[in-house]
Design a protein around this motif. Sequence first.
Motif, mmCIF file in Angstrom:
data_model
loop_
_atom_site.group_PDB
_atom_site.id
_atom_site.type_symbol
_atom_site.label_atom_id
_atom_site.label_comp_id
_atom_site.label_asym_id
_atom_site.label_seq_id
_atom_site.Cartn_x
_atom_site.Cartn_y
_atom_site.Cartn_z
ATOM 1 N N TYR A 176 34.886 -137.868 13.248
ATOM 2 C CA TYR A 176 35.207 -137.874 14.674
ATOM 3 C C TYR A 176 36.182 -136.756 15.023
ATOM 4 O O TYR A 176 35.970 -136.005 15.982
ATOM 5 N N HIS A 177 37.239 -136.633 14.247
ATOM 6 C CA HIS A 177 38.249 -135.637 14.588
ATOM 7 C C HIS A 177 37.784 -134.216 14.300
ATOM 8 O O HIS A 177 38.278 -133.270 14.928
ATOM 9 N N GLY A 178 36.839 -134.050 13.381
ATOM 10 C CA GLY A 178 36.256 -132.729 13.212
ATOM 11 C C GLY A 178 35.526 -132.296 14.471
ATOM 12 O O GLY A 178 35.697 -131.174 14.967
ATOM 13 N N ALA A 179 34.709 -133.204 15.007
ATOM 14 C CA ALA A 179 33.990 -132.908 16.249
ATOM 15 C C ALA A 179 34.941 -132.858 17.439
ATOM 16 O O ALA A 179 34.808 -131.999 18.323
ATOM 17 N N ARG A 180 35.904 -133.764 17.451
ATOM 18 C CA ARG A 180 36.865 -133.817 18.557
ATOM 19 C C ARG A 180 37.675 -132.527 18.640
ATOM 20 O O ARG A 180 37.982 -132.042 19.739
ATOM 21 N N SER A 181 38.001 -131.966 17.496
ATOM 22 C CA SER A 181 38.740 -130.703 17.471
ATOM 23 C C SER A 181 37.967 -129.610 18.192
ATOM 24 O O SER A 181 38.531 -128.837 18.979
ATOM 25 N N LEU A 182 36.661 -129.550 17.942
ATOM 26 C CA LEU A 182 35.835 -128.537 18.596
ATOM 27 C C LEU A 182 35.755 -128.779 20.097
ATOM 28 O O LEU A 182 35.796 -127.832 20.892
ATOM 29 N N VAL A 183 35.636 -130.042 20.481
ATOM 30 C CA VAL A 183 35.592 -130.380 21.910
ATOM 31 C C VAL A 183 36.867 -129.919 22.608
ATOM 32 O O VAL A 183 36.832 -129.408 23.735
ATOM 33 N N LEU A 184 37.997 -130.077 21.928
ATOM 34 C CA LEU A 184 39.296 -129.717 22.513
ATOM 35 C C LEU A 184 39.640 -128.240 22.337
ATOM 36 O O LEU A 184 40.699 -127.789 22.777
ATOM 37 N N GLY A 185 38.752 -127.500 21.670
ATOM 38 C CA GLY A 185 38.981 -126.072 21.495
ATOM 39 C C GLY A 185 39.870 -125.712 20.326
ATOM 40 O O GLY A 185 40.457 -124.621 20.304
ATOM 41 N N HIS A 186 39.964 -126.599 19.342
ATOM 42 C CA HIS A 186 40.788 -126.336 18.162
ATOM 43 C C HIS A 186 39.910 -126.087 16.938
ATOM 44 O O HIS A 186 38.738 -126.471 16.898
ATOM 45 N N ASP A 187 40.495 -125.465 15.957
ATOM 46 C CA ASP A 187 39.818 -125.211 14.693
ATOM 47 C C ASP A 187 40.086 -126.392 13.755
ATOM 48 O O ASP A 187 41.233 -126.621 13.360
ATOM 49 N N PRO A 188 39.047 -127.150 13.373
ATOM 50 C CA PRO A 188 39.289 -128.295 12.488
ATOM 51 C C PRO A 188 39.787 -127.895 11.105
ATOM 52 O O PRO A 188 40.301 -128.742 10.369
ATOM 53 N N TYR A 189 39.645 -126.613 10.761
ATOM 54 C CA TYR A 189 40.105 -126.148 9.452
ATOM 55 C C TYR A 189 41.503 -125.540 9.509
ATOM 56 O O TYR A 189 41.983 -125.004 8.512
ATOM 57 N N ASP A 190 42.132 -125.654 10.662
ATOM 58 C CA ASP A 190 43.540 -125.274 10.801
ATOM 59 C C ASP A 190 44.371 -126.430 10.241
ATOM 60 O O ASP A 190 44.388 -127.530 10.803
ATOM 61 N N ALA A 191 45.056 -126.180 9.140
ATOM 62 C CA ALA A 191 45.744 -127.256 8.419
ATOM 63 C C ALA A 191 46.772 -127.973 9.288
ATOM 64 O O ALA A 191 46.888 -129.209 9.239
ATOM 65 N N SER A 192 47.520 -127.227 10.083
ATOM 66 C CA SER A 192 48.557 -127.859 10.901
ATOM 67 C C SER A 192 47.940 -128.744 11.981
ATOM 68 O O SER A 192 48.426 -129.850 12.252
ATOM 69 N N TRP A 193 46.861 -128.258 12.597
ATOM 70 C CA TRP A 193 46.185 -129.070 13.615
ATOM 71 C C TRP A 193 45.569 -130.317 12.993
ATOM 72 O O TRP A 193 45.667 -131.415 13.532
#
Length: 203
Positions: A41-58
């Motif tokens: 969910y959060h991998g997809a949610r990150s993309l929806v919100l415009g974030h990189d899911p592979y950004d460790a801090s995010w």
Amino acid sequence: MRMRLGKVPVLAAIAAFVVVFGTIAAASNNWYEFSDFFCLYHGARSLVLGHDPYDASWWLQATGGLRPTPSGGLARTSCYGGPGYPLWTFLAMLPIGALPLEPAAVVWESLSIGAALAGAWWAWRAVQGPARFALLYLALLLASQPFWLLVIYGQITGVMLAIAGLLALLLTRARERAAGVALAALALKPQCVFLTLPAFALR
């Protein structure tokens, strides 16, 4: 046409069962905040919100900390150290990621249970399972450990079973192009592709 219309009530009953079961399962397991679904969910949610899911801090901000478990305790998510899935899996999950967590968990679990049932049915048809054993086959499926792990943890296994079952059915019908598409879809969980390739070599 009569046969198709006759199947409508059965399919409607199955769909209702799947949605009710999926809703109860998701709510009973704290919307899967501690499990595999939470990571998807959060991998997809990150993309929806415009974030990189592979950004460790995010990723740590989105999935870190302790989450409630069905037993009433607290635990880290299964992916607090990193996403654990390729980008294309998160892209496929975008419709789920666009929803708030609770309805997303319900939709996902309902889809997963329905997919598991469909995949098992397609696999049964692929091996031409006899009708007299169909209910026993269904009972074994519903009583199996993998099925209940899917229910408790919101795993992706139901979707993978659907793809694998469809792949098997397509291969038995010599529909190789469609089977190739199904094989590619197994890459949602890449290790499944490597487990399936030997079967092609044996054909």
